[in-house]
Design a protein around this motif. Structure first.
Motif, PDB file in Angstrom:
ATOM      1  N   UNK A  62     -25.866  37.532   7.592  1.00 20.06           N
ATOM      2  CA  UNK A  62     -27.030  36.977   6.903  1.00 20.06           C
ATOM      3  C   UNK A  62     -28.326  37.420   7.574  1.00 20.06           C
ATOM      4  N   UNK A  63     -28.315  37.498   8.906  1.00 18.41           N
ATOM      5  CA  UNK A  63     -29.516  37.928   9.636  1.00 18.41           C
ATOM      6  C   UNK A  63     -29.813  39.398   9.359  1.00 18.41           C
ATOM      7  N   UNK A  64     -28.778  40.232   9.366  1.00 19.25           N
ATOM      8  CA  UNK A  64     -28.965  41.657   9.079  1.00 19.25           C
ATOM      9  C   UNK A  64     -29.435  41.839   7.632  1.00 19.25           C
ATOM     10  N   UNK A  65     -28.825  41.098   6.703  1.00 14.36           N
ATOM     11  CA  UNK A  65     -29.215  41.188   5.295  1.00 14.36           C
ATOM     12  C   UNK A  65     -30.669  40.761   5.099  1.00 14.36           C
ATOM     13  N   UNK A  66     -31.109  39.769   5.874  1.00 14.42           N
ATOM     14  CA  UNK A  66     -32.494  39.307   5.799  1.00 14.42           C
ATOM     15  C   UNK A  66     -33.456  40.442   6.133  1.00 14.42           C
ATOM     16  N   UNK A  67     -33.130  41.242   7.147  1.00 16.62           N
ATOM     17  CA  UNK A  67     -33.978  42.373   7.504  1.00 16.62           C
ATOM     18  C   UNK A  67     -33.897  43.466   6.441  1.00 16.62           C
ATOM     19  N   UNK A  68     -32.693  43.729   5.938  1.00 17.83           N
ATOM     20  CA  UNK A  68     -32.533  44.778   4.925  1.00 17.83           C
ATOM     21  C   UNK A  68     -33.301  44.443   3.651  1.00 17.83           C
ATOM     22  N   UNK A  69     -33.341  43.162   3.285  1.00 20.45           N
ATOM     23  CA  UNK A  69     -34.079  42.761   2.090  1.00 20.45           C
ATOM     24  C   UNK A  69     -35.569  43.052   2.225  1.00 20.45           C
ATOM     25  N   UNK A  70     -36.045  43.095   3.457  1.00 22.86           N
ATOM     26  CA  UNK A  70     -37.455  43.411   3.690  1.00 22.86           C
ATOM     27  C   UNK A  70     -37.675  44.910   3.889  1.00 22.86           C
TER      28      UNK A  70
ATOM     29  N   UNK B   4     -16.852  33.562  26.944  1.00 20.27           N
ATOM     30  CA  UNK B   4     -16.810  32.288  27.651  1.00 20.27           C
ATOM     31  C   UNK B   4     -16.337  31.122  26.794  1.00 20.27           C
ATOM     32  N   UNK B   5     -16.611  31.184  25.487  1.00 19.90           N
ATOM     33  CA  UNK B   5     -16.211  30.078  24.618  1.00 19.90           C
ATOM     34  C   UNK B   5     -14.907  30.350  23.875  1.00 19.90           C
ATOM     35  N   UNK B   6     -14.473  31.595  23.857  1.00 19.04           N
ATOM     36  CA  UNK B   6     -13.208  31.991  23.241  1.00 19.04           C
ATOM     37  C   UNK B   6     -13.059  31.433  21.818  1.00 19.04           C
ATOM     38  N   UNK B   7     -13.982  31.782  20.913  1.00 23.69           N
ATOM     39  CA  UNK B   7     -13.907  31.225  19.551  1.00 23.69           C
ATOM     40  C   UNK B   7     -12.630  31.651  18.837  1.00 23.69           C
ATOM     41  N   UNK B   8     -12.048  30.717  18.052  1.00 29.59           N
ATOM     42  CA  UNK B   8     -10.849  31.066  17.295  1.00 29.59           C
ATOM     43  C   UNK B   8     -11.242  31.846  16.048  1.00 29.59           C
ATOM     44  N   UNK B   9     -10.260  32.229  15.253  1.00 27.66           N
ATOM     45  CA  UNK B   9     -10.518  33.118  14.124  1.00 27.66           C
ATOM     46  C   UNK B   9     -11.449  32.481  13.087  1.00 27.66           C
ATOM     47  N   UNK B  10     -11.319  31.174  12.861  1.00 33.63           N
ATOM     48  CA  UNK B  10     -12.187  30.515  11.886  1.00 33.63           C
ATOM     49  C   UNK B  10     -13.621  30.412  12.391  1.00 33.63           C
ATOM     50  N   UNK B  11     -13.774  30.143  13.692  1.00 37.09           N
ATOM     51  CA  UNK B  11     -15.111  30.099  14.277  1.00 37.09           C
ATOM     52  C   UNK B  11     -15.763  31.470  14.218  1.00 37.09           C
ATOM     53  N   UNK B  12     -14.966  32.523  14.464  1.00 33.92           N
ATOM     54  CA  UNK B  12     -15.496  33.883  14.394  1.00 33.92           C
ATOM     55  C   UNK B  12     -15.984  34.217  12.990  1.00 33.92           C
ATOM     56  N   UNK B  13     -15.278  33.738  11.994  1.00 31.28           N
ATOM     57  CA  UNK B  13     -15.719  33.984  10.611  1.00 31.28           C
ATOM     58  C   UNK B  13     -17.104  33.390  10.371  1.00 31.28           C
ATOM     59  N   UNK B  14     -17.305  32.157  10.849  1.00 31.10           N
ATOM     60  CA  UNK B  14     -18.616  31.523  10.702  1.00 31.10           C
ATOM     61  C   UNK B  14     -19.692  32.249  11.482  1.00 31.10           C
ATOM     62  N   UNK B  15     -19.356  32.712  12.683  1.00 32.43           N
ATOM     63  CA  UNK B  15     -20.300  33.461  13.518  1.00 32.43           C
ATOM     64  C   UNK B  15     -20.720  34.749  12.822  1.00 32.43           C
ATOM     65  N   UNK B  16     -19.738  35.476  12.297  1.00 34.46           N
ATOM     66  CA  UNK B  16     -20.039  36.754  11.658  1.00 34.46           C
ATOM     67  C   UNK B  16     -20.840  36.573  10.371  1.00 34.46           C
ATOM     68  N   UNK B  17     -20.610  35.475   9.673  1.00 32.97           N
ATOM     69  CA  UNK B  17     -21.416  35.213   8.485  1.00 32.97           C
ATOM     70  C   UNK B  17     -22.887  35.069   8.870  1.00 32.97           C
TER      71      UNK B  17
END
Length: 379
Positions: free
Chosen positions: A200-208, A183-196
């Protein structure tokens, strides 16, 4: 209160936010806990200037449950009218928006409750469960009696889909990643920020020492408080065992076959394999039967290979091994399994197509898709 679920939740009318064979997600308004915007503003306005500075906004934003960025976009400071306008625009009349996840599978509900109780998650990365909610006994009774509008909701559900009696209640998110993508059609730079944010959320769980177990776009939602993506749905989570640590922890209790790595598939090579799986799953619901059924690969019109996911049932939190033809080939929980899942998600976001042909539930649509994954790196 007789019109509200558990005497406090006004269920949003119409179709559920999401439904599957094991759970239904409903949006609701908590009518028991109204936010007093005026009182919060006045308490923060120490100099009675009828404005809030950037420094004062930080605490106020947390108290109303919104991202500080939503207020700062109006300038370095805002007055009372601007503050109220933003609050009403985002939150309505002051009653908190929540989601009620009703789960049918008690094992999955216990796993999520256990995970949330025994791990300390940062709300920046993992959407927290709300405190002070009705007891399990109250929720069970309300669902069974179809109170608070659940009767109307039930009529909208497909055949075979029922309202679960076990609940997880959380603050309502803005949108999930799939909605953002479509619905928001993020561009490539926005997608990079989203994926970061996702990484980070997945890494937070893995660290635990914990694997999420069900990473997909629907399970990454944008919080109204932090305005960033965080993880939901911990009912497939599993402990990552350290090198040399005693115990068993296997991946695959829940799965999305189109997002799984090659090692998560098993090739059925004998009639005995097929028969054992048929007996193993015979007591489960039809939708699960369909999900775990073997996918066939044909060469020149002839079936040459049959594949299944290395999944399993659980009882009292432990895998049920008896009858599994691949019990010796179950895959230990590890971070690398979900590196593949993240890679498949990245591919879809940037290539604008799924990694392999799949259905709306991220399951491999045909045997050709499973065969491609299974043979990955060997052909």
């Amino acid at each position: 209160k007789y019109l509200l679920f558990c005497g406090r939740y006004e269920i949003q009318p119409g179709a559920p936010e999401h439904w599957s064979a094991t759970s239904i997600v409903l949006r609701a308004i908590d009518r028991s806990n109204k936010i007093d915007y005026r009182a919060i503003f006045d308490e923060a306005d120490k100099d009675n200037s009828n404005t809030l500075t950037k420094e004062e906004l930080s605490d106020v934003a947390k108290r109303v449950g919104l991202s500080e960025k939503l207020f700062r976009c109006e300038g370095e400071s805002i007055d009372y009218a601007e503050f109220i306008g933003i609050c009403v625009r985002e939150l309505g009349d002051g009653y908190p928006r929540v989601v009620v996840k009703l789960m049918q599978d008690e094992e999955q509900w216990k796993r999520e409750k256990h995970t949330r109780k025994n791990y300390e998650f940062d709300p920046k990365y993992v959407m927290g469960e709300l405190e002070g909610v009705p007891s399990g006994e109250v929720i069970y009774k309300e669902v069974k009696e179809l109170k608070g509008g659940l009767g109307a909701i039930k009529q909208l559900l497909p055949d075979g889909i029922n309202l679960g009696t076990h609940a997880i209640i959380m603050e309502a998110a803005d949108r999930n990643l799939n909605q953002i993508y479509l619905q928001e059609r993020p561009n490539i730079n926005t997608l990079r920020g989203i994926l970061q944010q996702v990484f980070e959320a997945v890494a937070h769980m893995h660290k635990q020492g914990l694997m999420h177990g069900d990473i997909k776009m629907l399970n990454n939602v944008r919080s109204r408080v932090s305005n960033r993506l965080c993880i939901i749905d911990l009912d497939a989570s599993a402990r990552i065992l350290k090198a040399g640590e005693q115990g068993e922890s296997y991946a695959g209790a829940k799965f999305l076959s189109a997002l799984l790595p090659p090692e998560m598939f098993f090739e059925l090579t004998t009639f005995k394999h097929h028969k054992k799986l048929e007996i193993y799953w015979h007591s489960e619901i039809q939708e699960l039967h369909t999900k775990v059924a073997a996918k066939e690969w044909k060469s020149r019109g002839v079936v040459t290979n049959s594949y299944v996911v290395k999944t399993f049932r659980t009882k009292d939190g432990e895998p049920v091994y008896d009858g599994l033809p691949y019990v010796e080939d179950l895959v230990n929980v590890s971070e690398k399994i979900y590196v593949w899942s993240l890679g498949a998600m990245i591919f879809e976001l940037f290539a604008e197509q799924s990694f392999v042909p799949c259905n709306c539930d991220n399951g491999c649509a045909q045997g050709e898709a499973v065969h491609m994954i299974y043979k990955w790196g060997t052909d």
